[in-house]
Design an enzyme around this catalytic site. Sequence first.
Site, short mmCIF file in Angstrom:
data_model
loop_
_atom_site.label_atom_id
_atom_site.label_comp_id
_atom_site.label_asym_id
_atom_site.label_seq_id
_atom_site.Cartn_x
_atom_site.Cartn_y
_atom_site.Cartn_z
N ASP A 61 3.44 -0.57 -1.48
CA ASP A 61 3.18 -1.37 -2.57
C ASP A 61 4.22 -1.82 -3.61
OD1 ASP A 61 0.44 -1.01 -1.64
OD2 ASP A 61 0.26 0.92 -2.88
N GLU A 268 -6.77 -8.06 -2.00
CA GLU A 268 -6.13 -7.18 -2.96
C GLU A 268 -4.61 -7.71 -3.13
OE1 GLU A 268 -6.54 -3.21 -1.36
OE2 GLU A 268 -5.01 -3.71 0.43
O1 FUB Z 1 -1.63 2.11 -1.92
C1 FUB Z 1 -3.17 2.22 -1.83
C2 FUB Z 1 -3.65 0.64 -1.74
O2 FUB Z 1 -3.34 0.35 -0.56
C3 FUB Z 1 -3.17 -0.32 -2.64
O3 FUB Z 1 -3.59 -0.26 -3.99
C4 FUB Z 1 -3.51 -1.53 -2.07
O4 FUB Z 1 -2.96 -2.71 -2.38
C5 FUB Z 1 -3.23 -1.24 -0.43
O5 FUB Z 1 -1.64 -1.32 0.00
#
Ligand code: FUB
Length: 369
Positions: A61, A268
């Site tokens: 991320d 997301e």
């Molecule tokens: O790293 C945890 C979660 O996985 C992140 O918050 C999301 O965007 C995904 O990449």
Amino acid sequence: MYPFKFRIFKVSLFVAFLFLGCKDKQITKASESLIDELPEDPASIVDGKSLPLISHIYTADPSAHVFEGKLYIYPSHDFESGVPEDDLGSHFDMKDYHVFSMDSIGGDVTDHGVALHIKDVPWAGRQMWAPDAAKKGDMYYFYFPVKDTSDIFKIGVATSEKPFGPFEAKEQPIEGSYSMDPAVFEDSNGTYYMYFGGIWGGQLQRWAGGSYKGGDSYPNADQPALTPKIAKLADDMLGFAETPKDVQILDKKGDPLLAGDNGRRFFEAAWVHKYNGNYYLSYSTGDTHNIAYAIGDNPYGPFTYQGVILKPVLGWTNHHSIVEYNGKWLLFYHDSSLSGGKTHLRNVKVTELLYNKDGTIKTKDAMVE
Ligand code: FUB
């Protein structure tokens, strides 16, 4: 198979920019690699993919920013917690954050150590997910999502006089914040906005109307999809200056993307950057694993869907950031190559982002590049 020399000839200018003369330099200065040996021959990159930028710990991320002329990366810090995998992402059970910096792509990456640990966040329960950072004046602000002690994702803020921390967390989460994946965008006029939200494990589907409903509530497939949220940040950068609003993502006909449109709708990892006066909202489509993007003429949108920036990578999640550095646009992302494909053990990578003349973005296929 082409002769070796011909394959070298086919290397793109950017790959040359990244790697020629930079043997070994993808390895962070700190500590040992998680894998026995990184390939040293640039030809292995020509035939394969970009190497992980950081290999002594797992990172994911990546939110990248240029502060004081240097590139800083604010990633999640993956580790093997042993928590079994489920659709809510319980296996992403991260406990701290490290900050990384680099002066050039292909140069050394410096690990500045632990910037914030969950034990130093008074309200935190578990799961430190994708963070971001901003600079205003002489202060640095680190924004991070973590579940509170009731297992509800909120977004926290921590401050430091240094871009790499250590950051000191505020006593409480940002008032009115919920869900996860904060991304802070500074507009050209010095106004800061936070984009946030994510469905499934990110809990956005529990916040219809902005209040916590406890259970999941998804729109039907033929209804508008859930959207990322936006809120202008207060002058002190420690809270919202307004109630979060929906960020509309429309198709070319001007209709909202639908919940059943899994190939294009928001899941997301929202990120916003500005290019030639336009605002580019990019995000992960989650269960279809693309980084998609949409263009608007102001930070609030609406944004019109354009296409895919990055096709699925090795591993389930896809999460990125986009930043301009030394005249090039860079796409930071992650995959799971370092761990041999384990979804919760990822590594950050970078590649150049290229635009077409009309301002659209050329699609990257990280699995074949
Ligand atoms: O790293 C945890 C979660 O996985 C992140 O918050 C999301 O965007 C995904 O990449």
